[in-house]
Design an enzyme around this catalytic site. Structure first.
Site, PDB file in Angstrom:
ATOM      1  N   ARG A   2       0.826  -1.208   0.000  1.00  0.00           N
ATOM      2  CA  ARG A   2       0.000   0.000   0.000  1.00  0.00           C
ATOM      3  C   ARG A   2       0.861   1.260   0.000  1.00  0.00           C
ATOM      4  NH1 ARG A   2      -5.271  -1.195   1.877  1.00  0.00           N
ATOM      5  NH2 ARG A   2      -5.533   0.870   2.770  1.00  0.00           N
TER       6      ARG A   2
ATOM      7  N   LYS B  48       2.723   3.659 -17.059  1.00  0.00           N
ATOM      8  CA  LYS B  48       3.471   2.491 -16.566  1.00  0.00           C
ATOM      9  C   LYS B  48       4.964   2.802 -16.563  1.00  0.00           C
ATOM     10  CE  LYS B  48       1.102   0.523 -14.864  1.00  0.00           C
ATOM     11  NZ  LYS B  48      -0.265   0.932 -14.835  1.00  0.00           N
TER      12      LYS B  48
HETATM   13  C1  F6R Z   1      -1.309   3.182 -11.779  1.00  0.00           C
HETATM   14  C2  F6R Z   1      -2.345   2.966 -10.790  1.00  0.00           C
HETATM   15  C3  F6R Z   1      -3.151   4.132 -10.369  1.00  0.00           C
HETATM   16  C4  F6R Z   1      -4.604   3.696 -10.087  1.00  0.00           C
HETATM   17  C5  F6R Z   1      -5.383   4.877  -9.481  1.00  0.00           C
HETATM   18  C6  F6R Z   1      -6.820   4.520  -9.206  1.00  0.00           C
HETATM   19  O1  F6R Z   1      -0.635   2.001 -12.084  1.00  0.00           O
HETATM   20  O2  F6R Z   1      -2.510   1.884 -10.289  1.00  0.00           O
HETATM   21  O3  F6R Z   1      -3.107   5.157 -11.297  1.00  0.00           O
HETATM   22  O4  F6R Z   1      -5.189   3.254 -11.259  1.00  0.00           O
HETATM   23  O5  F6R Z   1      -4.775   5.295  -8.292  1.00  0.00           O
HETATM   24  O6  F6R Z   1      -6.905   3.496  -8.273  1.00  0.00           O
HETATM   25  P1  F6R Z   1      -8.219   2.642  -8.110  1.00  0.00           P
HETATM   26  O7  F6R Z   1      -8.395   1.865  -9.359  1.00  0.00           O
HETATM   27  O8  F6R Z   1      -7.958   1.765  -6.916  1.00  0.00           O
HETATM   28  O9  F6R Z   1      -9.332   3.615  -7.882  1.00  0.00           O
END
Ligand code: F6R
Length: 609
Positions: A27, A486
């Site tokens: 995290r 990425k």
């Molecule tokens: C990039 C990545 C972040 C998440 C973004 C949203 O690799 O993982 O850009 O896509 O923080 O997170 P969620 O999907 O958990 O709302």
């Protein structure tokens, strides 16, 4: 963001807490600590830095005891330091707590408590809250009443897990807008930010509601509402297994998760495809609702937003319905005329992203129906959305998303296809061919992975690179955004995605000799357009890296490197084109010897604004 854990049972709490916190490392954090309630005294150990440093430190210390709390902190208020690390204690160390989130009114609380003689030793917002809980506990002599009184005064979003010295064997918790789950095992119970921390001990969990108090005793979990009345709650069984949160022989979780994409895609499709037909009734998209939807908003952050960008092209092209993609952090503060017959689709892996959650609530305030595309079962967005489409990616540990992105794409394709079918904008033949093709994506993803070794050598060229461009048009632009993210997030190579047609309006001036310029070419009607843009970059010295569909002849003589992906329905091309781009980011990061799974300053689940 911060990870939180609580345990009470018969085992040594320090061992359970350290192993559980290790599962929450992904995290993101910069300090760690534990507190053990042993008989009638609380022992706290904490420090700046990694969990290993904490483990090392406590080797020769007395941390015996079977009840405790633990924390990995991602600094918000106060720099990472031993003192600012959690747990945080009351002046007399009788109330000790860990906290995720932000106490917005900590200054006022501090002032009030200073007036009552409290002293403050850290720069954290948390300390004000812990001392407020202590203040009420000293008056009420009851943990539940103290928590209720305190959280009535605390503003912000939070989750607290608390030990009271006078209550041996008990752990207390409460949450508002941040995740907290309770786990029940045989003679032991747990609190955790997410299930991966406790999966090896139990799969029986409770999902806490906002402003609900939880009390753990050995093997017993109780819930109370804000009036102090006991609340019945249903136990859920987690379907993820503990193995899913292990590296399984791969050097990094990211590589393992890249290799799990075919499975994630197959399972996500399988979740709505029964007996030869897609059925979206279970996720609230009945034919009537589809017919009455006049507009779609897709709201998300980061990679999930990039999925929305692909979906916008696909839905508009197939279903001829207007789609707006919105960054959740912008949508939540914008005043715009909204359409009551709209559908808001909120895409989120974690289901806890603060901006996405707030944007979803705003959509509700506007009377707009919401559909969450969410990976984590029982997460806040999943529970508050009017309906949910669960992606079947399984636990995603690497901070940089890969398999959840791929699973989210599938959810969007299926929605696009169903809208198109119900609205009659595609004929049966097209629909059937798409159905066939979407089911071939997993094997095509695996075929790309089989041929991807060559990317490692190409990536090695860019180990010292400073800048990169990713260009595309239409769906390929959406893929370029994800490829570029990425690269930058894990390799720290500055990278920008540019709609190729915009190059001449400014960015082309940045191209230098040897700069990585990646071009995505999967949309046959745009092959020549993007080829021209790439040639312009080449003539200014750029290294031309192409991801194109097999059969695309453009640039075959001019490109420095071409990676071919299998042919597919062009609406689905993002699912294939993204794979080599994920791998490029991965290999450059590995070549730079970076912490691929835990890039600096980033957190897996962004639960604060
Ligand atoms: C990039 C990545 C972040 C998440 C973004 C949203 O690799 O993982 O850009 O896509 O923080 O997170 P969620 O999907 O958990 O709302």
């Amino acid at each position: 963001m911060c990870g939180i854990l609580g345990y009470t049972g018969d085992h040594q709490a320090s061992e359970i807490l350290l192993s559980g916190l290790a599962k929450l490392e992904y995290r993101g954090y910069d300090s760690a600590g534990i507190a053990i309630l042993d008989g009638d005294k609380i022992k706290v150990e904490k420090n700046k830095g990694r969990l290993q440093a904490l483990e090392e430190k406590i080797k020769d210390r007395d941390v015996a005891g079977t009840c405790g709390i633990g924390h990995t902190r991602w600094a918000t208020h106060g720099a990472p330091s031993d003192l600012n690390a959690h747990p945080i204690w009351s002046d007399d160390m009788t109330v000790v707590a860990v906290h995720n989130g932000i106490v917005e009114n900590y200054r006022e609380l501090k002032e009030k408590l200073s007036g009552h003689g409290y002293k403050f030793y850290s720069q954290t917002d948390t300390e004000a809250a812990v001392k407020l809980i202590d203040y009420y506990y000293k008056q009420e002599k009851d943990p539940m009443k103290a928590l209720i009184s305190a959280i009535k005064e605390i503003e912000g979003s939070y989750c607290f897990v608390v030990l009271f010295q006078d209550h041996p064997g008990e752990v207390w918790g409460v949450r508002k807008d941040l995740p907290l789950i309770a786990g029940q095992g045989e003679g032991e119970s747990f609190l955790a930010s997410d299930v991966s921390a406790i999966l090896q001990y139990t799969k029986q969990v409770y999902y806490l509601d906002n402003m609900e108090i939880v009390q753990l005793n050995k093997g017993v979990v109780r819930f109370f509402d804000m009036d102090g009345y006991a609340k019945p709650k249903e136990l859920s069984e987690v379907t993820w297994d503990a193995q899913a949160a292990e590296k399984g022989g791969f050097e990094h979780f990211m590589m393992k998760e890249i290799h799990e994409q075919a499975r994630a895609v197959k399972d996500t499709f399988g979740a709505v495809y029964h007996s030869g037909a897609i059925n979206l009734n279970e996720i609230g998209l009945t034919d009537d609702i589809i017919k009455s939807t006049s507009q779609i908003y897709i709201i998300a952050c980061g990679s999930a937003y990039h999925v929305g960008a692909v979906a916008q092209y696909v839905i508009e092209d197939l279903a001829h319905i207007p789609v707006r993609i919105e960054l959740a952090s912008e949508f939540r503060y914008r005043n715009m005329p909204t359409d009551k017959n709209a559908l808001a689709i909120i895409i989120s892996q974690s289901g806890e992203t603060a901006d996405s959650l707030a944007a979803m609530r705003k959509a509700h305030e506007h009377g707009i129906k919401t559909l969450g595309i969410v990976n984590v079962v029982g997460s806040t967005i999943a529970r508050e959305a009017d309906s949910v489409f669960y992606t079947m990616a399984g636990p995603e540990i690497s901070v940089a998303t890969t398999k959840a992105y791929s699973a989210q794409l599938i959810a969007c394709y299926v929605i696009a296809m169903q809208f198109a079918k119900v609205l009659g904008t595609i004929d049966d033949e097209k629909y059937e061919s798409m159905l066939t093709e979407i089911q071939k994506l997993p094997e095509k993803i695996d075929a790309i992975l089989d041929e991807s070794g060559v990317l490692k050598r190409v990536a090695a060229r860019f180990v010292n690179a400073k800048n990169a461009f990713y260009l595309g048009r239409n769906i390929d632009y959406a893929v370029a955004m994800e490829g570029s993210l990425k690269m930058k997030e894990i390799s720290y190579l500055h990278s920008e995605a540019i709609a190729a047609g915009e190059m001449k309006h400014g960015p082309i001036s940045l191209i230098e000799k040897g700069m990585l310029v990646a071009g995505i070419m999967t949309q046959s009607n745009l092959y020549q357009k993007i080829a021209s843009n790439m040639l312009e970059a080449k003539s200014r010295g750029g290294y031309i890296f192409i991801v194109s569909t097999r059969g695309c002849e453009a640039l075959k003589d001019e490109a420095d490197f071409i990676f071919h992906i299998p042919e597919t329905d062009e609406h689905f091309a993002a699912s294939l084109a993204v794979i080599p781009l994920q791998l490029m980011g991965y290999y450059v990061a590995v070549a730079r010897k970076l912490d691929v799974d835990k890039p600096r300053n980033l957190a897996k689940s962004v639960t604060v604004e």
